[in-house]
Design a protein around this motif. Sequence first.
Motif, short mmCIF file in Angstrom:
data_model
loop_
_atom_site.label_atom_id
_atom_site.label_comp_id
_atom_site.label_asym_id
_atom_site.label_seq_id
_atom_site.Cartn_x
_atom_site.Cartn_y
_atom_site.Cartn_z
N PHE B 117 0.82 -1.21 0.00
CA PHE B 117 0.00 0.00 0.00
C PHE B 117 0.86 1.26 0.00
CE2 PHE B 117 -2.57 3.29 2.10
CZ PHE B 117 -3.79 3.16 1.43
N ARG B 414 -4.20 -1.62 6.05
CA ARG B 414 -4.03 -0.73 4.92
C ARG B 414 -4.63 0.63 5.28
NH1 ARG B 414 -3.54 -2.72 -0.14
NH2 ARG B 414 -5.27 -1.50 -0.99
N GLU B 416 -6.77 2.65 4.54
CA GLU B 416 -8.02 2.96 3.86
C GLU B 416 -8.96 3.66 4.84
OE1 GLU B 416 -9.35 -0.85 2.58
OE2 GLU B 416 -7.89 -0.97 0.94
N SER B 419 -15.71 4.12 7.03
CA SER B 419 -16.99 4.77 6.82
C SER B 419 -17.39 5.50 8.09
CB SER B 419 -18.01 3.69 6.46
OG SER B 419 -19.04 4.22 5.71
N SER B 569 -5.19 7.90 -4.50
CA SER B 569 -6.45 7.24 -4.15
C SER B 569 -6.12 5.90 -3.52
CB SER B 569 -7.28 7.02 -5.41
OG SER B 569 -8.33 6.11 -5.15
N CYS B 570 -6.80 5.55 -2.43
CA CYS B 570 -6.49 4.27 -1.80
C CYS B 570 -7.03 3.12 -2.63
CB CYS B 570 -7.03 4.22 -0.37
SG CYS B 570 -8.80 3.91 -0.23
N GLY B 571 -8.06 3.40 -3.43
CA GLY B 571 -8.61 2.36 -4.29
C GLY B 571 -9.82 1.66 -3.72
N GLN B 572 -10.26 2.12 -2.56
CA GLN B 572 -11.35 1.41 -1.90
C GLN B 572 -12.69 1.59 -2.61
OE1 GLN B 572 -13.01 0.97 2.67
NE2 GLN B 572 -11.89 2.77 2.14
N CYS B 573 -13.07 2.83 -2.92
CA CYS B 573 -14.40 3.05 -3.48
C CYS B 573 -14.32 3.40 -4.96
CB CYS B 573 -15.18 4.10 -2.70
SG CYS B 573 -14.59 5.79 -2.87
N ILE B 617 -16.00 7.81 -0.46
CA ILE B 617 -16.05 7.54 0.98
C ILE B 617 -15.47 8.72 1.77
CG2 ILE B 617 -15.09 6.12 2.84
CD1 ILE B 617 -15.26 3.72 0.95
#
Lengths: 322, 644
Positions: B117, B414, B416, B419, B569-573, B617
């Motif tokens: 990451f 990670r 991220e 929510s 961007s972390c890539g989560q959403c 997010i």
Amino acid sequence: MTVVDLGLPRRLVDVTLDGETVSVPEGSTILDACTAVGTSIPTLCYGDTLRPANACRVCMVEVEGSRTLVPSCSRKVTEGMVVRTDSERTRHSRKLVLELLGSSADLSTTPHVAEWMEQYQAKPERFGPPDPPADDHDERPPGEHEEPDGTTAATVQQPAKVDNDLYVRDYGKCILCYKCVDACGEQWQNTFAIAVAGRGFDARISTEFANPLPDSECVYCGNCIEVCPTGALSFKKEFDMRAEGSWDESRQQQTTTVCTFCGVGCNLTLHTQDNEIVRVTSPHDHSVGHGNLCIKGRFGWEHMQDSRRPAEESTEPTTGQA
Amino acid sequence: MDLHYLDATPTEAERAAVDALLGSPEGGNGLDPGTVHGHGDAHNGGHPNGSGPFPAHGAAHGNGSAHGNGTRDGRDMLLPALHAVHDRIGWISQGALNHICRQLSVPPADAYGVASFYALFALRPRPSRVLHVCTDLACKANGSSELCDRLEQSFGPAGTAVDGMTWQHSPCLGACERAPAALAFEAGDPARTQLLAPAGTDEIEESARSGPADADREPPARESVPQAGDPELRLLHRVGVVDPDSLDDYRAHGGYIALRNALRAGPAEVIKQVTDAKLMGRGGAAFPTGRKWDSTASQPVRPHYLVCNADESEPGTFKDRILMEGDPFSVIESMTIAGFATGCAKGYLYIRGEYPRATRRLANAIAQARERGFLGRSIMGHEGVDFDIEIRRGAGAYICGEETALFNSIEGYRGEPRSKPPLPVEEGLFGKPTVVNNVETLVNVPLILIEGGEAYARIGTERSTGTRLFCLSGTVARPGLYEVPFGTTLRELLDLAGGVPEERTLRAVLLGGAAGGFVRPGELDLPLTMEGAQEAGTTLGSGVVLVFDDTVNLPAMLLRIASFFRDESCGQCVPCRVGTVRQEEALQRMAGGKAPPDGDDLALLREVGQVMRDSSICGLGQTAWNAVESAIDRLGTLSKGGPA
């Protein structure tokens, strides 16, 4: 699914859904409330047996007083909450999320997505022709990327990973919903063979150092396949049949039975096509396994239809044979 | 849980690096995977940041039961352990990762997910000497491309391994006032790092060949503060004046008076003073600090945690680095006051991995404060007042400045974002009530406790009280860190910094960083207040004032911003992960004059921008379109007929 576990008596909360007042038990999510009144909201990363990952953002709705849209799959209702599921803003968000997904991953085996694309008039192709498949996705370092020129749209297209006889990982279809990781990890299997690796657009599901599955901790329970919403993870059988063009769900039957391997009593749903088992799932609402199986239940059926069997058996006499 | 590990074994050096931090698995005082909560003792002398032992570690973590508090088996030592290997070896092998995993009971796939990451970690063999060349906004406007050209000529394209070294492009290194900047790193025992800023082409080639020199050969912090020594300064009044390595000198310049006042007044009174001062967060979101502290203090769940967010990574921001380098004890004192007020026994100082000098000075400050009774048990002789600080180093991830991503990073996951709700004050670090404050926010607190909240509130404007630090960089005559009262106009601030160089014309000012917005030359009378910026459709953000004159290629700046958000961007959403890519692609088409695939790229950008803003997010995705939008709408950049 509309089943709401009643459990202990819970206070009812009044919320307004698209102008209509609805009473739902405290602790329900907006999605639960929508489901209860028959309002359909598309979901992808939501799993009925998993904690919400909040990742796909296809279920976003508008809540009065909130600066941004909110994920209906995880946001709990509060008294007096005013929710709009079909405002212009939510429709725009859903359309764009579908377009972003459709332009970056192969959604051809994702159930319902074609109808949603039509419903929201999503046109993923407007971002340009997709990049061709690449085989370096597992090695892409975080924090850097090759500068695009904009003539093509970046994708996750890549060759499918076929490194064992039981299931295939076709990550060109992966939308990074986190469900396989959650099912493999502490929410169900506690095997931790896979995790999300990398970052940003190059984030991916991976074993440690992207080692092949047989070298990883995978125990082949197949619970990741059970929860995969896009068909990125599939039985080798299904993958091969799709490749040769013989996969046909309209000719398939589903029969739920009890697994015979041990005494736990997990339920199996056998998907058969032309009298051959082609896939095994497990009912998510079953009180024993909640959709989870082990390698035996999930994959231990090849012997029933092994093409070598008649030949092998012909060498020794068997009763009951004509 | 029956974890499986790899067959790979570590080299002796890898094993030694990990065991120096976590303790030997065979040794008596080490970190036995079965009794992992002993790791508080395992840091003794081994922590790379020198943050050392924390007497209350077991209590803060264990809460009486081994697994009852959300921490899992010492997993929060994962990031420090990865750093330990990377510092010693220069990359993380399968064997090294496996050894860490065995020590910490972390599944290898999970640890790989975490290690991969962070941009500063290499997971394939890499030379021990790495030169990170900043190619972000301020450096781009000040000749970073010449540095890259020279390195490319001498050593080949970025990423080439040659003569035991390699070089690569880097996002903002937070040294914009001395642009162009580069960070030299050489793995070893100990690892060496040096910030080269301003970096000349010869100097950078020399550094690439011979490795980093002593980091304290960098120019003193004072040189980054053109106002240094001005008696009007409040937040910066000690920078360049005190010896940053001396607790005595800090005390001779008013240090620890505020903490003494706080201890006398009690937590409730401290929170009241901070509330009366109307102090607002300086990290970007401008949340009222008093309210945050009050909400945390009143949470019945224990323990509470304090986190000082020093992961300053917004392009163009360097204020916290200068505070930490120039006046490190004030950060430590401020955290101690905050911890006391909000009922925290433990504070984490999460600092970005690209700040070696600040990290060393803070580690020194913590060690001295601990030795002299300003940290640890019974602070300043007050029975029952316990507080200690652990430094955690980031490893190259802008997103970890987002508070919930920062929690995950500390916990060994990670980075991220989570929510929200729940909010950090309810469920933050390790699932406990947590107060997160930016460095600059915290160093306002001693002023409040010395002069009183009401007196503090008289500075600035009605709603934006106190002074604010602004990071001036780009094409400005005297770049540096400036402190002015809220309400000062942008024009006054630019004048203070000497405006754009002679015979050049101001083109635009990027206010608030990559997540902020552009301001036109005709809008310089904008009062620098939270509300003033908001009214003008921009934000003060982290105090970035990036000045661009007519020599700057603005489309290239927009492309850089788009590229930055894609990288970070972390890539989560989905909206952020894919939206930042589509944004960059569309901008490339517009800048390159290529025909859009289907109609109007500007409309496409707006639609993508809207979904990022509405449905991402966290703040990264929600603001990833701000600067681009403002350049297009306010400056006419990239529009037909507008300035190219």
